[in-house]
Structure formats: structure tokens, C-alpha cells
Design a protein around this motif. Structure first.
Motif, short mmCIF file in Angstrom:
data_model
loop_
_atom_site.label_atom_id
_atom_site.label_comp_id
_atom_site.label_asym_id
_atom_site.label_seq_id
_atom_site.Cartn_x
_atom_site.Cartn_y
_atom_site.Cartn_z
N SER A 47 99.43 28.90 80.05
CA SER A 47 98.45 29.15 79.00
C SER A 47 98.46 30.62 78.63
N ARG A 48 98.04 30.93 77.39
CA ARG A 48 98.05 32.31 76.93
C ARG A 48 97.22 33.18 77.86
N GLY A 49 96.02 32.72 78.18
CA GLY A 49 95.14 33.52 79.03
C GLY A 49 95.75 33.82 80.38
N SER A 50 96.41 32.83 80.96
CA SER A 50 96.97 33.07 82.27
C SER A 50 98.21 33.94 82.20
N ALA A 51 98.96 33.89 81.11
CA ALA A 51 100.10 34.79 80.97
C ALA A 51 99.61 36.23 80.85
N VAL A 52 98.55 36.42 80.08
CA VAL A 52 97.95 37.75 79.97
C VAL A 52 97.47 38.21 81.35
N SER A 53 96.79 37.33 82.06
CA SER A 53 96.30 37.67 83.39
C SER A 53 97.44 37.98 84.35
N ARG A 54 98.49 37.18 84.27
CA ARG A 54 99.63 37.41 85.16
C ARG A 54 100.24 38.78 84.89
N VAL A 55 100.42 39.13 83.62
CA VAL A 55 100.98 40.44 83.27
C VAL A 55 100.04 41.54 83.74
N ASN A 56 98.75 41.37 83.50
CA ASN A 56 97.79 42.38 83.95
C ASN A 56 97.86 42.57 85.46
N ASN A 57 97.98 41.47 86.19
CA ASN A 57 98.11 41.55 87.65
C ASN A 57 99.40 42.25 88.05
#
Length: 161
Positions: A47-57
Motif C-alpha cells: 500500500s502507498r502508506g506502508s511504502a512511505v512508512s517503509r522508506v521513512n523507516n
């Protein structure tokens, strides 16, 4: 005892791009506790949100990027945003045409200038000349940290030409 918010609130925070580290600090829990809740919410990388979160992490794992508001904040710089869009592109996340172009220009600049992106809490993000130790990495990897392996290494690396 510290406690994370409800699943609905936590999901919203993940979708907005909050990192596990940021949430752990905010709610006084361990990063592992946040990560476990993320897994229970089935927030995979698709999901978009989790890709953003993964990158942020991913970025938070190697650098403690200053993200307070006002002067001295490094999280909103174009170099930081270009890096994050590039990583999202490599994760095959859905990007707007403008975001995709920004990610492509980031890669092109690294190749053209034979550079990597580095971060300093004092100076922020900067392009620095690539050295042999950088290999294909897109960032100057902190000396005190072990290098990523497997899929993580590929995400942090320029594709072979």
C-alpha cells in the motif's frame, strides 16, 4: 505503562508516513512494539502508506534526520525528498508523474556527478563525491553501521548499467 493508540489511529499515522521510530518515541514504546502492531494491522509494503512508512523507516535507521518545525529542520529538503521518492520508486510504489521524474532526476544526478547523498546533523543533506567504498550505494553509508544485504542492499543501490 506506555500504550500505542487504537488500530484505526495507528493505521492513519502509518498511512501519513509516520515511522516506527517516530511512533515509538511519541508513545514511549519500543520500535519492535510498533513494528509488531504494524504487522498485526497487515500493513505490508504494497500500500502507498506502508511504502512511505517503509522508506521513512529505512532512512531513520541510518540517520537521525532533524524533523522539528522551523529553522534547522532537514526533513523537508529537496535532497531528502528526492531520496525518499527514489526509494519509493524502487519499491514500485505508485508515484505521480512529477514524483517519478524527481526520482529519475535524483538517480541521473548521482550517475552524472559520480556522487552519493550524505547526511550530517549540522549541515543536512549534501551530495559528496563517490569513493570506491561506496560501490553502487546511493548514500554514504555510516561507518559504524553494517551494510545492508539482499533486498535491502538492492534498494540502497543504483541499478547496474
Amino acid at each position: 505503562m506506555a500504550k500505542l493508540p487504537s488500530d484505526a489511529d495507528l493505521s492513519k499515522l502509518f498511512i501519513l508516513g509516520a515511522t516506527d521510530l517516530e511512533l515509538a518515541k511519541k508513545y514511549g514504546v519500543s520500535v519492535q512494539a510498533v513494528n509488531l502492531r504494524r504487522g498485526n494491522l497487515k500493513m505490508g509494503v504494497w500500500s502507498r502508506g506502508s511504502a512511505v512508512s517503509r522508506v521513512n523507516n529505512m532512512v531513520s535507521e541510518i540517520w537521525d534526520v532533524q524533523s522539528h518545525s522551523g529553522a534547522g529542520s532537514h526533513h523537508v529538503t529537496s535532497k531528502n525528498q528526492s531520496l525518499r521518492l527514489y526509494l519509493r520508486m524502487k519499491l514500485k510504489d505508485s508515484l505521480s508523474e512529477r514524483q517519478l521524474r524527481t526520482a529519475q532526476l535524483f538517480e541521473a544526478r548521482l550517475r552524472r556527478e559520480q556522487a552519493v547523498l550524505d547526511y550530517s546533523p549540522d549541515d543536512g543533506f549534501m551530495y559528496v563525491p563517490r569513493v570506491p567504498a561506496d560501490e553502487r550505494l546511493i548514500v554514504r553509508w555510516p561507518e559504524a553501521m553494517s551494510r545492508p544485504e539482499g533486498e535491502q542492499l538492492e534498494l540502497w543501490s543504483l541499478p547496474e548499467e
